[in-house]
Design a protein around this motif. Structure first.
Motif, PDB file in Angstrom:
ATOM      1  N   LYS A  78       0.790  -1.156  -0.098  1.00  0.00           N
ATOM      2  CA  LYS A  78      -0.127   0.161   0.128  1.00  0.00           C
ATOM      3  C   LYS A  78       0.855   1.224  -0.058  1.00  0.00           C
ATOM      4  CE  LYS A  78      -3.797   2.115   0.047  1.00  0.00           C
ATOM      5  NZ  LYS A  78      -4.777   2.239  -0.953  1.00  0.00           N
ATOM      6  N   ASP A  79       0.827   2.195  -1.334  1.00  0.00           N
ATOM      7  CA  ASP A  79       1.550   3.165  -1.204  1.00  0.00           C
ATOM      8  C   ASP A  79       3.046   3.027  -0.964  1.00  0.00           C
ATOM      9  OD1 ASP A  79      -0.783   4.736  -1.390  1.00  0.00           O
ATOM     10  OD2 ASP A  79      -1.183   4.980   0.633  1.00  0.00           O
ATOM     11  N   SER A  81       4.550   0.557   0.499  1.00  0.00           N
ATOM     12  CA  SER A  81       5.051  -0.071   1.809  1.00  0.00           C
ATOM     13  C   SER A  81       4.251  -1.411   2.019  1.00  0.00           C
ATOM     14  CB  SER A  81       4.937   0.739   2.891  1.00  0.00           C
ATOM     15  OG  SER A  81       5.424   2.044   2.769  1.00  0.00           O
ATOM     16  N   ASP A 338      -6.537   6.613  -8.829  1.00  0.00           N
ATOM     17  CA  ASP A 338      -6.181   5.949  -7.355  1.00  0.00           C
ATOM     18  C   ASP A 338      -6.490   4.567  -7.634  1.00  0.00           C
ATOM     19  OD1 ASP A 338      -5.726   8.435  -6.201  1.00  0.00           O
ATOM     20  OD2 ASP A 338      -7.627   8.684  -5.357  1.00  0.00           O
ATOM     21  N   LYS A 341      -3.166   3.157  -9.242  1.00  0.00           N
ATOM     22  CA  LYS A 341      -2.071   3.078  -8.262  1.00  0.00           C
ATOM     23  C   LYS A 341      -2.316   1.842  -7.370  1.00  0.00           C
ATOM     24  CE  LYS A 341      -1.266   8.057  -8.135  1.00  0.00           C
ATOM     25  NZ  LYS A 341      -1.448   9.409  -7.354  1.00  0.00           N
ATOM     26  N   ASP A 342      -3.444   1.424  -6.944  1.00  0.00           N
ATOM     27  CA  ASP A 342      -3.808   0.285  -6.185  1.00  0.00           C
ATOM     28  C   ASP A 342      -3.423  -0.755  -7.033  1.00  0.00           C
ATOM     29  OD1 ASP A 342      -4.509   1.836  -3.931  1.00  0.00           O
ATOM     30  OD2 ASP A 342      -6.606   1.625  -4.266  1.00  0.00           O
ATOM     31  N   ASP A 345       0.181  -1.655  -7.209  1.00  0.00           N
ATOM     32  CA  ASP A 345       0.630  -1.988  -6.001  1.00  0.00           C
ATOM     33  C   ASP A 345       0.512  -3.507  -5.723  1.00  0.00           C
ATOM     34  OD1 ASP A 345       1.994   0.336  -4.720  1.00  0.00           O
ATOM     35  OD2 ASP A 345      -0.073   0.933  -3.772  1.00  0.00           O
TER      36      ASP A 345
END
Length: 482
Positions: A78-79, A81, A338, A341-342, A345
């Motif tokens: 997540k982001d 990390s 968003d 981006k997920d 990840d």
């Protein structure tokens, strides 16, 4: 260590049965039961789940041996990390095998506080079985079982509107609830059930299409000692999943009131129309998967994570998503970005080793559904070609030649498609091959030779790919359009 049970974990509270769930597999336990556990913990939802085993062979007996308890481990990125979580799911109050105790199954229909029917019986589960009869105990199909269940409730509560149920299937087919309702109505007709019952199903019950998204890897048998080491009890139903969670349910304000997920941090959307979310998932997540497979394999990558972590292929896929796919979608741009981006990840998740070769299955049909609409939408919007999608398309066509630099490629498709594309590569020149591939309406539902500039671009990309490899070939292909 002692076996997991409610006395051991001081979890003896009897929750009222508000949910009947058809299916006891890994996905429902890591997704739906987890979601209701969050509602119970954070909102005081106070919902117990009764699990019905939908097929003759299942895990209900093991679930009952552990008093419905199990541990869910989630891991992911997540982001940028790593995130990990461990939760004891304790809202399943009973499991029933209708093949061994049909009366107990029907008795669930008479639970006064029951509100929701949840299911995940695989894509094949929502289908009609012409051999099912009303007298069978139970019928073969899930819709057959559910029809008898609803009929029992209708009779017990004398057709009261208040006794109607909210049906939320989670099977991975589009319009899953609409399909399920249609089959139930067919059973009502086939079995000669009353018009009053049909009216109750149509007017007292509600059916809600859904989109579910979470990778559930299940029981971690290869690493079970590491998982057991984190517990002070023996759990034979450990389930592992990625951290990402998305549940989109078609519904109105009334459903939002019944399911107050907006009071939690779970990514649950109750919306009038789930199709934009489905399109978003198909074009961004599935589309990126499909686009990266031939490109990544020809480049030398083995996994999805390899592909997104590499400086070239990772930048390529990110740019394809953000510059060529997202602009074609009719949703809020920030929400799309968003989500993207997920997705990236998720692709980087070190806890899931997703082989490119394992997702190469049926790449032609997948490209048509997942990637081609973005290509055509981009052309319509910008009056020019999306060069990254075009190059990925060229890699796909080259992939079906079957070999690359003397190594066999993991083709996994209908034999007729594989054989035909290999034959097209035997044509006397590249232009003929490209023209025949793009013109195959059985593959694309249209003649892609009519897309302005596409045949010439695919041919140019294939020439550079063959002469220079993936990375340098792409650069030279892009330079030819400057």
């Amino acid at each position: 260590m002692q076996n997991l049970n409610r006395e051991l974990n001081n979890s003896v509270k009897n929750l009222p049965i508000k949910v009947v769930q058809f299916g006891e597999g890994n996905f429902l336990r890591a997704f739906v039961d987890y979601a209701f556990q969050v509602l119970n913990d954070e909102v005081g939802f106070n919902a117990g789940v009764a699990v019905v085993q939908p097929i003759e062979k299942g895990m209900v007996s093991l679930l009952n041996e552990q008093d419905g308890l199990y541990t869910l481990f989630t891991k992911g990125i997540k982001d940028g990390s790593e995130v990990q979580e461990k939760i004891l799911v304790k809202n399943i109050v009973k499991g029933i095998d209708p093949y061994k105790d049909f009366e107990a199954f029907l008795a669930l229909a008479n639970e006064k506080e029951l509100e929701f029917i949840i299911s995940n019986t695989t894509e094949a589960g929502i289908s009609i079985d012409e051999n099912d009869t009303q007298e069978m105990r139970p019928p073969n199909s899930f819709p057959g079982k559910l029809t008898l269940f609803l009929h029992e409730r209708f009779q017990y509560f004398k057709g009261s509107k208040e006794s109607g149920l909210t049906v939320i299937p989670c099977e991975l087919i589009n319009y899953n609830a609409d399909t399920l309702k249609t089959i139930i109505l067919k059973y009502i007709s086939l079995w000669g059930l009353s018009g009053h019952f049909k009216h109750w199903v149509l007017n007292a019950c509600t059916f809600h299409n859904t989109l579910v998204d979470r990778i559930v890897t299940g029981y971690p048998k290869d690493d079970i000692e590491a998982y057991d080491g984190q517990l002070n009890y023996k759990d034979r139903l450990i389930v592992s999943a990625e951290a990402f969670f998305l549940w989109v349910i078609e519904g109105d304000a009334n459903l939002k009131g019944k399911l107050p997920f907006h009071k939690t941090d779970l990514d649950v959307h109750i919306v009038p129309d789930m199709q934009p979310y489905r399109t978003r998932k198909v074009r961004i997540l599935n589309g990126a998967h499909t686009a990266m497979v031939p490109l990544g394999l020809l480049y030398g990558n083995e996994t999805v994570k390899d592909t997104v972590d590499d400086s070239f292929t990772g930048t390529f896929i990110r740019s394809l998503i953000f510059e060529e796919v997202i602009p074609t979608l009719e949703m809020d741009k920030r929400e799309l970005e968003d989500f993207a981006k997920d997705v990236l990840d998720r692709f980087r998740n070190p806890f899931i080793k997703h082989q490119l070769s394992s997702i190469a299955l049926n790449s032609i049909s997948k490209f048509k559904v997942r990637v081609l609409p973005s290509l055509l939408g981009y052309v319509q919007l910008n009056k020019r070609l999306p060069l990254k999608i075009v190059f990925a398309f060229a890699c796909l066509i080259r992939f079906y030649q079957g070999q690359w630099k003397g190594v066999d490629l993991p083709l996994n498709d209908d034999e007729a498609i594989i054989d035909n594309l290999k034959k097209l590569w035997d044509l006397p020149n590249l232009s003929s091959t490209v023209h025949q591939v793009l013109g195959n309406i059985d593959y694309w539902d249209t003649d892609l030779n009519n897309v302005d500039g596409l045949p010439e671009a695919i041919e140019e990309a294939l020439k550079h790919l063959e002469a220079n490899g993936v990375e340098e070939g792409f650069r030279k292909f892009v330079d030819s359009y400057k």
